[in-house]
Design an enzyme around this catalytic site. Structure first.
Site, PDB file in Angstrom:
ATOM      1  N   CYS A   3       0.818  -1.231   0.000  1.00  0.00           N
ATOM      2  CA  CYS A   3       0.000   0.000   0.000  1.00  0.00           C
ATOM      3  C   CYS A   3       0.844   1.271   0.000  1.00  0.00           C
ATOM      4  O   CYS A   3       0.335   2.350  -0.281  1.00  0.00           O
ATOM      5  CB  CYS A   3      -0.954   0.000   1.186  1.00  0.00           C
ATOM      6  SG  CYS A   3      -2.037  -1.427   1.189  1.00  0.00           S
ATOM      7  N   HIS A  22      -3.664   6.996   1.950  1.00  0.00           N
ATOM      8  CA  HIS A  22      -3.990   5.653   1.477  1.00  0.00           C
ATOM      9  C   HIS A  22      -5.387   5.290   1.983  1.00  0.00           C
ATOM     10  O   HIS A  22      -5.729   5.558   3.130  1.00  0.00           O
ATOM     11  CB  HIS A  22      -2.958   4.651   2.004  1.00  0.00           C
ATOM     12  CG  HIS A  22      -3.381   3.228   1.805  1.00  0.00           C
ATOM     13  ND1 HIS A  22      -3.765   2.751   0.579  1.00  0.00           N
ATOM     14  CD2 HIS A  22      -3.516   2.197   2.685  1.00  0.00           C
ATOM     15  CE1 HIS A  22      -4.105   1.476   0.708  1.00  0.00           C
ATOM     16  NE2 HIS A  22      -3.976   1.115   1.964  1.00  0.00           N
ATOM     17  N   ASN A  76     -10.048  -0.737  -0.929  1.00  0.00           N
ATOM     18  CA  ASN A  76      -8.590  -0.632  -0.772  1.00  0.00           C
ATOM     19  C   ASN A  76      -7.917  -1.150  -2.046  1.00  0.00           C
ATOM     20  O   ASN A  76      -7.964  -2.350  -2.333  1.00  0.00           O
ATOM     21  CB  ASN A  76      -8.156  -1.454   0.447  1.00  0.00           C
ATOM     22  CG  ASN A  76      -6.666  -1.349   0.735  1.00  0.00           C
ATOM     23  OD1 ASN A  76      -5.896  -0.854  -0.088  1.00  0.00           O
ATOM     24  ND2 ASN A  76      -6.255  -1.823   1.889  1.00  0.00           N
TER      25      ASN A  76
HETATM   26  O1  UT7 Z   1      -4.003  -1.086   3.452  1.00  0.00           O
HETATM   27  C1  UT7 Z   1      -3.454  -1.596   4.587  1.00  0.00           C
HETATM   28  C2  UT7 Z   1      -4.043  -2.909   4.761  1.00  0.00           C
HETATM   29  N1  UT7 Z   1      -5.293  -3.065   5.364  1.00  0.00           N
HETATM   30  C3  UT7 Z   1      -5.864  -2.304   6.317  1.00  0.00           C
HETATM   31  O2  UT7 Z   1      -5.455  -1.235   6.637  1.00  0.00           O
HETATM   32  C4  UT7 Z   1      -7.053  -2.879   6.996  1.00  0.00           C
HETATM   33  C5  UT7 Z   1      -6.910  -2.716   8.474  1.00  0.00           C
HETATM   34  N2  UT7 Z   1      -7.961  -3.358   9.232  1.00  0.00           N
HETATM   35  C6  UT7 Z   1      -9.267  -3.059   9.138  1.00  0.00           C
HETATM   36  O3  UT7 Z   1      -9.668  -2.236   8.341  1.00  0.00           O
HETATM   37  C7  UT7 Z   1     -10.216  -3.729  10.094  1.00  0.00           C
HETATM   38  O4  UT7 Z   1      -9.491  -4.375  11.109  1.00  0.00           O
HETATM   39  C8  UT7 Z   1     -11.160  -4.739   9.410  1.00  0.00           C
HETATM   40  C9  UT7 Z   1     -12.146  -4.011   8.527  1.00  0.00           C
HETATM   41  C10 UT7 Z   1     -10.367  -5.733   8.576  1.00  0.00           C
HETATM   42  C11 UT7 Z   1     -11.957  -5.517  10.454  1.00  0.00           C
HETATM   43  O5  UT7 Z   1     -12.668  -4.604  11.285  1.00  0.00           O
HETATM   44  P1  UT7 Z   1     -12.671  -4.795  12.861  1.00  0.00           P
HETATM   45  O6  UT7 Z   1     -13.576  -3.794  13.417  1.00  0.00           O
HETATM   46  O7  UT7 Z   1     -11.225  -4.771  13.288  1.00  0.00           O
HETATM   47  O8  UT7 Z   1     -13.315  -6.233  13.007  1.00  0.00           O
HETATM   48  P2  UT7 Z   1     -12.685  -7.510  13.716  1.00  0.00           P
HETATM   49  O9  UT7 Z   1     -11.534  -8.051  12.949  1.00  0.00           O
HETATM   50  O10 UT7 Z   1     -12.488  -7.168  15.131  1.00  0.00           O
HETATM   51  O11 UT7 Z   1     -13.892  -8.541  13.570  1.00  0.00           O
HETATM   52  C12 UT7 Z   1     -15.122  -8.336  14.220  1.00  0.00           C
HETATM   53  C13 UT7 Z   1     -16.082  -9.462  13.841  1.00  0.00           C
HETATM   54  C14 UT7 Z   1     -15.461 -10.849  13.893  1.00  0.00           C
HETATM   55  O12 UT7 Z   1     -16.444 -11.712  14.439  1.00  0.00           O
HETATM   56  P3  UT7 Z   1     -16.307 -12.228  15.969  1.00  0.00           P
HETATM   57  O13 UT7 Z   1     -15.000 -12.959  16.010  1.00  0.00           O
HETATM   58  O14 UT7 Z   1     -16.311 -10.981  16.798  1.00  0.00           O
HETATM   59  O15 UT7 Z   1     -17.506 -13.079  16.121  1.00  0.00           O
HETATM   60  C15 UT7 Z   1     -15.258 -11.212  12.457  1.00  0.00           C
HETATM   61  O16 UT7 Z   1     -15.362 -12.608  12.213  1.00  0.00           O
HETATM   62  O17 UT7 Z   1     -16.513  -9.273  12.494  1.00  0.00           O
HETATM   63  C16 UT7 Z   1     -16.407 -10.501  11.790  1.00  0.00           C
HETATM   64  N3  UT7 Z   1     -16.182 -10.224  10.397  1.00  0.00           N
HETATM   65  C17 UT7 Z   1     -17.181 -10.036   9.513  1.00  0.00           C
HETATM   66  N4  UT7 Z   1     -18.526 -10.041   9.670  1.00  0.00           N
HETATM   67  C18 UT7 Z   1     -19.260  -9.787   8.578  1.00  0.00           C
HETATM   68  C19 UT7 Z   1     -14.995 -10.094   9.740  1.00  0.00           C
HETATM   69  N5  UT7 Z   1     -15.227  -9.816   8.442  1.00  0.00           N
HETATM   70  C20 UT7 Z   1     -16.565  -9.766   8.280  1.00  0.00           C
HETATM   71  C21 UT7 Z   1     -17.399  -9.528   7.173  1.00  0.00           C
HETATM   72  N6  UT7 Z   1     -18.732  -9.541   7.385  1.00  0.00           N
HETATM   73  N7  UT7 Z   1     -16.938  -9.256   5.949  1.00  0.00           N
END
Ligand code: UT7
Length: 324
Positions: free
Chosen positions: A114, A251, A281
């Site tokens: 990125c 980004h 992204n």
């Molecule tokens: O460009 C640089 C690279 N990438 C980034 O900068 C991305 C950085 N990270 C993020 O943007 C966020 O961490 C995410 C969008 C990837 C995830 O958001 P979060 O608020 O950190 O969610 P989480 O990982 O804490 O997950 C919360 C819940 C989980 O369920 P449980 O374990 O709490 O039951 C996940 O399984 O959300 C679940 N989950 C989803 N639910 C519905 C993860 N992906 C999805 C999805 N739809 N697509």
């Protein structure tokens, strides 16, 4: 007097196929509500089977060259940031070189995920400042859909495809922050975080391209901190006050990361270009795509001061300070 790289043309390309959050919900267990609330993403563009990174980069480059009023053979250098090359080798940049009819100079890729556009920009800018080249094309391009695991809801909803680029040309300037061009670019990496965001494969590991795998929370935690820190550092290094910055063009990974970065830095969201809702992204392509979109919408104008921070796999991060 000193040499500075001035942006004389900007171009972008997005493949025509648009996938909505509802489309994604037909593939994995997710919903429009979850994706919008956690990321701000509404749609993403996906390249079709025939559309490679070099083809998208060439379309974007043709737009930038037209805006600059020059032809492909006027370029002395192409530096292209991507993690989704056409082939393991040669560099995607040489395919772009050939498609643009550029018969001299050199073309190569940089791999910084990125932060790829910032790494490419710094490389080209350094060569211009040293007088080694006069005119350069800097590209960020990705076909991330081709390395996305569409069974993994944690990653597949986050990424999109696209290309963005700028044409740089050497100009004699006084060397102040009032002069147009790239004022400064800082780039950093810390390889101890490589496992947090990487591909599951690679030619010398398992003969496979692999899929994107990510520890989202860990990346999130570092993204806002690193982007805000490097932004503050580049301003301080160049004696620029935050209030002088017209636009933050970061980004685009997640609207919550953009908001957290802006808050830490102390810049209002009204001064932040946000395209994550439309592009998702797009890794190395996201900053030049956001720049192009900000100009097309009439927000970003010539002569304004832009701050471009980025952060991604490696970890890599950096920022560029530009008077457009
Ligand atoms: O460009 C640089 C690279 N990438 C980034 O900068 C991305 C950085 N990270 C993020 O943007 C966020 O961490 C995410 C969008 C990837 C995830 O958001 P979060 O608020 O950190 O969610 P989480 O990982 O804490 O997950 C919360 C819940 C989980 O369920 P449980 O374990 O709490 O039951 C996940 O399984 O959300 C679940 N989950 C989803 N639910 C519905 C993860 N992906 C999805 C999805 N739809 N697509």
């Amino acid at each position: 007097m000193t040499l500075r790289s001035r942006i004389i043309g900007i171009g972008s390309y997005l493949p025509s196929h648009i996938s909505t959050n509802d489309d994604m919900a037909k593939i994995v267990d997710t919903s429009d509500e979850w994706i919008v609330e956690r990321t701000g993403i509404k749609v993403r563009h996906f390249a079709d089977e025939q559309m490679s990174s070099s083809v998208m980069a060439t379309y974007a480059a043709q737009e930038a060259l037209k805006a600059a009023g020059i032809s492909g053979n006027d370029l002395d250098l192409i530096v292209l940031g991507t993690v989704t090359p056409d082939k393991t080798f040669p560099a995607t940049a040489v395919y772009v070189q050939s498609a643009l009819g550029m018969k001299h100079g050199c073309a190569f890729d940089v791999v910084a995920a990125c932060s790829g556009f910032l790494y490419a920009l710094k490389t080209a800018d350094n060569m211009i400042r040293l007088g080694q080249v006069k005119t350069a094309l800097v590209v960020g391009v990705e076909t991330l859909s081709k390395i996305t695991d569409f069974k993994d809801r944690n990653t597949c909803v986050l990424f999109g495809d696209g290309a963005g680029c700028v044409v740089l040309q050497a100009q004699e300037v006084q060397g102040t922050t009032a002069d147009r061009g790239i004022i400064d670019t800082l780039i950093y990496s810390d390889g101890s975080y490589a496992p947090e965001l990487c591909s599951t494969g690679g030619p010398s590991t398992n003969h496979d391209v692999g899929y994107i795998t990510m520890n989202g929370r860990e990346v999130f935690r570092h993204a806002a901190v690193n982007m805000a820190q490097v932004s503050a550092e580049i301003l301080q290094k160049n004696g620029v006050d935050l209030s002088e910055v017209d636009w933050l063009v970061p980004h685009q990974a997640n609207i919550r990361i953009l908001e957290a970065t802006a808050k830490r830095l102390g810049i209002p969201m009204e001064k932040v270009i946000s395209t994550v809702d439309l592009h998702a992204n797009t890794s190395a392509a996201s900053i030049p795509l956001a720049l192009a979109q900000g100009i097309k919408e009439g927000k970003i104008k010539e002569g304004q001061l832009l701050l471009l921070p980025g952060m991604g796999a490696g970890f890599t991060w950096g920022a560029s300070l530009i008077r457009l």
